[in-house]
Design a protein around this motif. Structure first.
Motif, PDB file in Angstrom:
ATOM      1  N   PHE A 329       0.858  -1.190   0.000  1.00  0.00           N
ATOM      2  CA  PHE A 329       0.000   0.000   0.000  1.00  0.00           C
ATOM      3  C   PHE A 329       0.888   1.233   0.000  1.00  0.00           C
ATOM      4  O   PHE A 329       2.101   1.151   0.226  1.00  0.00           O
ATOM      5  CB  PHE A 329      -0.927   0.016   1.223  1.00  0.00           C
ATOM      6  N   ALA A 330       0.277   2.383  -0.275  1.00  0.00           N
ATOM      7  CA  ALA A 330       1.017   3.646  -0.263  1.00  0.00           C
ATOM      8  C   ALA A 330       0.176   4.698   0.440  1.00  0.00           C
ATOM      9  O   ALA A 330      -1.044   4.760   0.249  1.00  0.00           O
ATOM     10  CB  ALA A 330       1.342   4.103  -1.684  1.00  0.00           C
ATOM     11  N   THR A 331       0.816   5.511   1.244  1.00  0.00           N
ATOM     12  CA  THR A 331       0.114   6.588   1.937  1.00  0.00           C
ATOM     13  C   THR A 331       1.035   7.791   2.035  1.00  0.00           C
ATOM     14  O   THR A 331       2.256   7.649   2.090  1.00  0.00           O
ATOM     15  CB  THR A 331      -0.355   6.135   3.339  1.00  0.00           C
ATOM     16  N   GLY A 332       0.465   8.983   2.030  1.00  0.00           N
ATOM     17  CA  GLY A 332       1.293  10.180   2.087  1.00  0.00           C
ATOM     18  C   GLY A 332       0.469  11.431   2.264  1.00  0.00           C
ATOM     19  O   GLY A 332      -0.771  11.391   2.287  1.00  0.00           O
ATOM     20  N   SER A 333       1.146  12.555   2.386  1.00  0.00           N
ATOM     21  CA  SER A 333       0.467  13.839   2.544  1.00  0.00           C
ATOM     22  C   SER A 333       0.009  14.362   1.194  1.00  0.00           C
ATOM     23  O   SER A 333       0.570  14.024   0.148  1.00  0.00           O
ATOM     24  CB  SER A 333       1.398  14.856   3.214  1.00  0.00           C
ATOM     25  N   VAL A 334      -1.005  15.210   1.212  1.00  0.00           N
ATOM     26  CA  VAL A 334      -1.492  15.843  -0.009  1.00  0.00           C
ATOM     27  C   VAL A 334      -0.581  17.033  -0.294  1.00  0.00           C
ATOM     28  O   VAL A 334      -0.757  18.126   0.259  1.00  0.00           O
ATOM     29  CB  VAL A 334      -2.963  16.273   0.145  1.00  0.00           C
ATOM     30  N   GLU A 335       0.394  16.822  -1.150  1.00  0.00           N
ATOM     31  CA  GLU A 335       1.463  17.804  -1.328  1.00  0.00           C
ATOM     32  C   GLU A 335       1.018  19.131  -1.950  1.00  0.00           C
ATOM     33  O   GLU A 335       1.543  20.183  -1.566  1.00  0.00           O
ATOM     34  CB  GLU A 335       2.599  17.159  -2.115  1.00  0.00           C
ATOM     35  N   PRO A 336       0.060  19.158  -2.893  1.00  0.00           N
ATOM     36  CA  PRO A 336      -0.394  20.469  -3.377  1.00  0.00           C
ATOM     37  C   PRO A 336      -1.018  21.320  -2.269  1.00  0.00           C
ATOM     38  O   PRO A 336      -0.844  22.548  -2.247  1.00  0.00           O
ATOM     39  CB  PRO A 336      -1.425  20.103  -4.458  1.00  0.00           C
ATOM     40  N   TRP A 337      -1.741  20.685  -1.361  1.00  0.00           N
ATOM     41  CA  TRP A 337      -2.308  21.408  -0.219  1.00  0.00           C
ATOM     42  C   TRP A 337      -1.168  21.954   0.642  1.00  0.00           C
ATOM     43  O   TRP A 337      -1.195  23.114   1.091  1.00  0.00           O
ATOM     44  CB  TRP A 337      -3.201  20.455   0.571  1.00  0.00           C
ATOM     45  N   GLU A 338      -0.159  21.149   0.833  1.00  0.00           N
ATOM     46  CA  GLU A 338       1.011  21.575   1.599  1.00  0.00           C
ATOM     47  C   GLU A 338       1.688  22.772   0.941  1.00  0.00           C
ATOM     48  O   GLU A 338       2.097  23.722   1.622  1.00  0.00           O
ATOM     49  CB  GLU A 338       1.978  20.395   1.682  1.00  0.00           C
ATOM     50  N   ALA A 339       1.800  22.747  -0.385  1.00  0.00           N
ATOM     51  CA  ALA A 339       2.412  23.852  -1.128  1.00  0.00           C
ATOM     52  C   ALA A 339       1.601  25.135  -0.962  1.00  0.00           C
ATOM     53  O   ALA A 339       2.156  26.219  -0.703  1.00  0.00           O
ATOM     54  CB  ALA A 339       2.520  23.478  -2.605  1.00  0.00           C
ATOM     55  N   LEU A 340       0.286  25.028  -1.106  1.00  0.00           N
ATOM     56  CA  LEU A 340      -0.581  26.197  -0.956  1.00  0.00           C
ATOM     57  C   LEU A 340      -0.529  26.754   0.458  1.00  0.00           C
ATOM     58  O   LEU A 340      -0.493  27.972   0.659  1.00  0.00           O
ATOM     59  CB  LEU A 340      -2.017  25.811  -1.323  1.00  0.00           C
ATOM     60  N   ALA A 341      -0.495  25.877   1.438  1.00  0.00           N
ATOM     61  CA  ALA A 341      -0.427  26.322   2.827  1.00  0.00           C
ATOM     62  C   ALA A 341       0.896  27.030   3.117  1.00  0.00           C
ATOM     63  O   ALA A 341       0.936  27.981   3.910  1.00  0.00           O
ATOM     64  CB  ALA A 341      -0.611  25.131   3.766  1.00  0.00           C
ATOM     65  N   SER A 342       1.980  26.591   2.492  1.00  0.00           N
ATOM     66  CA  SER A 342       3.279  27.248   2.688  1.00  0.00           C
ATOM     67  C   SER A 342       3.264  28.655   2.098  1.00  0.00           C
ATOM     68  O   SER A 342       3.779  29.605   2.697  1.00  0.00           O
ATOM     69  CB  SER A 342       4.390  26.425   2.027  1.00  0.00           C
ATOM     70  N   ILE A 343       2.686  28.782   0.909  1.00  0.00           N
ATOM     71  CA  ILE A 343       2.547  30.114   0.308  1.00  0.00           C
ATOM     72  C   ILE A 343       1.694  31.003   1.195  1.00  0.00           C
ATOM     73  O   ILE A 343       2.019  32.185   1.428  1.00  0.00           O
ATOM     74  CB  ILE A 343       1.923  30.002  -1.102  1.00  0.00           C
ATOM     75  N   ASP A 344       0.616  30.453   1.708  1.00  0.00           N
ATOM     76  CA  ASP A 344      -0.287  31.206   2.582  1.00  0.00           C
ATOM     77  C   ASP A 344       0.444  31.723   3.821  1.00  0.00           C
ATOM     78  O   ASP A 344       0.271  32.887   4.214  1.00  0.00           O
ATOM     79  CB  ASP A 344      -1.453  30.308   2.996  1.00  0.00           C
ATOM     80  N   GLN A 345       1.287  30.872   4.419  1.00  0.00           N
ATOM     81  CA  GLN A 345       2.061  31.308   5.589  1.00  0.00           C
ATOM     82  C   GLN A 345       2.985  32.469   5.230  1.00  0.00           C
ATOM     83  O   GLN A 345       3.106  33.442   5.988  1.00  0.00           O
ATOM     84  CB  GLN A 345       2.882  30.135   6.136  1.00  0.00           C
ATOM     85  N   ALA A 346       3.626  32.380   4.077  1.00  0.00           N
ATOM     86  CA  ALA A 346       4.529  33.450   3.646  1.00  0.00           C
ATOM     87  C   ALA A 346       3.765  34.756   3.420  1.00  0.00           C
ATOM     88  O   ALA A 346       4.223  35.839   3.808  1.00  0.00           O
ATOM     89  CB  ALA A 346       5.263  33.033   2.374  1.00  0.00           C
ATOM     90  N   LEU A 347       2.603  34.665   2.777  1.00  0.00           N
ATOM     91  CA  LEU A 347       1.809  35.868   2.499  1.00  0.00           C
ATOM     92  C   LEU A 347       1.319  36.516   3.788  1.00  0.00           C
ATOM     93  O   LEU A 347       1.245  37.753   3.879  1.00  0.00           O
ATOM     94  CB  LEU A 347       0.636  35.514   1.588  1.00  0.00           C
ATOM     95  N   ARG A 348       0.984  35.711   4.779  1.00  0.00           N
ATOM     96  CA  ARG A 348       0.586  36.272   6.074  1.00  0.00           C
ATOM     97  C   ARG A 348       1.728  37.077   6.689  1.00  0.00           C
ATOM     98  O   ARG A 348       1.536  38.211   7.170  1.00  0.00           O
ATOM     99  CB  ARG A 348       0.177  35.152   7.035  1.00  0.00           C
ATOM    100  N   LEU A 349       2.911  36.485   6.682  1.00  0.00           N
ATOM    101  CA  LEU A 349       4.058  37.156   7.284  1.00  0.00           C
ATOM    102  C   LEU A 349       4.427  38.431   6.526  1.00  0.00           C
ATOM    103  O   LEU A 349       4.766  39.454   7.131  1.00  0.00           O
ATOM    104  CB  LEU A 349       5.248  36.199   7.318  1.00  0.00           C
ATOM    105  N   LEU A 350       4.351  38.385   5.192  1.00  0.00           N
ATOM    106  CA  LEU A 350       4.668  39.566   4.394  1.00  0.00           C
ATOM    107  C   LEU A 350       3.633  40.674   4.569  1.00  0.00           C
ATOM    108  O   LEU A 350       3.909  41.846   4.288  1.00  0.00           O
ATOM    109  CB  LEU A 350       4.778  39.187   2.920  1.00  0.00           C
ATOM    110  N   SER A 351       2.453  40.313   5.040  1.00  0.00           N
ATOM    111  CA  SER A 351       1.396  41.297   5.309  1.00  0.00           C
ATOM    112  C   SER A 351       1.418  41.785   6.747  1.00  0.00           C
ATOM    113  O   SER A 351       0.520  42.525   7.174  1.00  0.00           O
ATOM    114  CB  SER A 351       0.028  40.680   4.990  1.00  0.00           C
TER     115      SER A 351
END
Length: 415
Positions: A329-351
């Protein structure tokens, strides 16, 4: 120290099991078995897998969401909801921005994919970016961070680099007011040295792996589970904790693996052979991560004609390994969601806004088996996997709405 199960709900510590004080892997320079937890395989244990079944079904049909760091209890997990995606309504205000994206290594499918899809989302937002790859070494981490700083970015998103190896670079970023976001990290595992974090929810995909092991073993399987102390962000302890919770009839022993053993085919084969010869009753050997050298590990098991390999995480490459017959079997994190959340964190800090906490920023996880996989190829391409996860739960739409840009084509066009 070893753990011996003495009843339906009690655990006690004990010393002196067969694994203690011996080292079957001495020739490798490391002891594979470190501790063990056991429980009798009984009828009650075989029947007590309802919680595991629920987790498997959620991860396979709706995605699995819950605490994004630390141990997980069965009652804490559920399907994700729209309210779980807390997108910040960022407006660039005429500013031209660019981000540095620093990945753990070019050979890591997970780091490479997360960086690539992060860059694709940034292009949609009109934000420039450049990817800088390390090589799993402290010196490589420093070179990659130095290159990212020389790029003069407005923010840096780093993926699975140990902050302890880049202290001087982090100090320079702080001096220049460049926020650094850990895109595959938690505050606990990375020591709180960064400005914000986005967990990869490794604890959840380890829990999903534990649930699948419990179901596959019909509530009474024997698992030897390895952790990787050099990579605490893998949160293997959440998997072993969950197996104890959902499979009281299972037997669990634990050991460790080093970075060299994980990546070196010869050492990995030797490690697997040593462990399985010392644990002849083990049904599943669970590695800390599916990013290990799975081919040599599976080859060693085939030569021994005993045991099945299991491992969690590592994205589409683990699904490809499953399709190739190396994993069940294979299991893992939803990486596009992770990417979007990382951008979101950066935008919060820049604001000038505070970032989200770990528990509010992390993505959901998935589980696939040969019967449910959205892709049967052995190429490790992400397109079908990402389109499948977003079809189960649209984690992209809230960010599109908050940022005023349709981001859906990034996954739709992905190969």
């Amino acid at each position: 120290m070893s753990m011996i199960r003495t009843g339906p709900s009690k655990w006690r510590t004990a010393v002196g099991l067969a694994a203690a004080g011996t080292c079957a892997a001495a020739a490798l320079g490391a002891c594979a078995p470190s501790s063990s937890t056991t429980s009798p395989a009984n009828a009650a244990g075989k029947q007590d897998t309802a919680a595991a079944q629920r987790v498997v079904e959620l991860a396979s049909t709706k995605l699995l969401y819950g605490p994004t760091a630390g141990t997980v209890d069965p009652a804490q997990v559920r399907a994700p909801r729209a309210a779980d995606v807390k997108a910040f309504p960022f407006k660039p205000g005429g500013r031209t921005l660019k981000f540095g994206l620093v990945t753990c290594a070019a050979i890591s499918p997970q780091c490479t994919h997360t960086a690539t899809i992060t860059a694709a989302y940034l292009r949609k937002l009109g934000i420039g970016s450049r990817i800088f790859a390390s090589d799993y070494t402290p010196a490589g981490n420093q070179r990659a961070m130095n290159a990212a700083l020389a790029y003069q970015p407005d923010a840096i998103i780093q993926l699975a680099l140990a902050p302890s190896t880049i202290g001087a670079q982090l100090a320079q970023a702080k001096k220049r007011h460049i926020p650094v976001i850990g895109g595959i990290a938690t505050k606990a595992t990375d020591g709180g040295h960064l400005d914000a974090y986005v967990p990869q929810s490794a604890n959840l995909y380890q829990a999903a792996a534990a649930a699948q092991l419990a179901i596959a073993g019909k509530g009474s399987t024997n698992v030897h589970w390895l952790s990787a102390p050099e990579f605490p962000q893998l949160e293997v302890g959440a998997g072993t904790h969950f197996l104890k919770a959902v499979c009281p009839g299972c037997t669990l022993t634990e050991g460790t693996e080093t970075a060299a053993q994980v990546t070196n085919p010869v050492q990995m084969g030797q490690l697997v052979t040593s462990i399985m010869r010392s644990h002849s009753d083990v049904s599943y050997l669970a590695l800390a991560s599916a990013c290990a050298n799975l081919q040599s590990a599976a080859g060693a098991l085939r030569q021994l004609q005993h045991g099945t390999l299991a491992a969690a995480g590592c994205g589409a490459s683990s699904m490809a390994a499953m399709n190739a017959g190396y994993l069940p079997f294979a299991t893992g994190s939803v990486e596009p969601w992770e990417a979007l959340a990382s951008i979101d964190q950066a935008l919060r800090l820049l604001s000038g806004r505070p970032p989200l906490t770990d528990k509010d920023a992390g993505p959901a996880v998935y589980l696939v088996t040969p019967k449910t996989t959205p892709d049967t190829s052995t190429s490790g391409a992400y397109g079908k996997l990402d389109r499948w996860t977003v079809s189960l739960f649209d984690y992209v739409a809230p960010y599109s709405k908050a940022w005023g840009v349709d981001l859906s084509s990034v996954i739709a066009d992905e190969k």
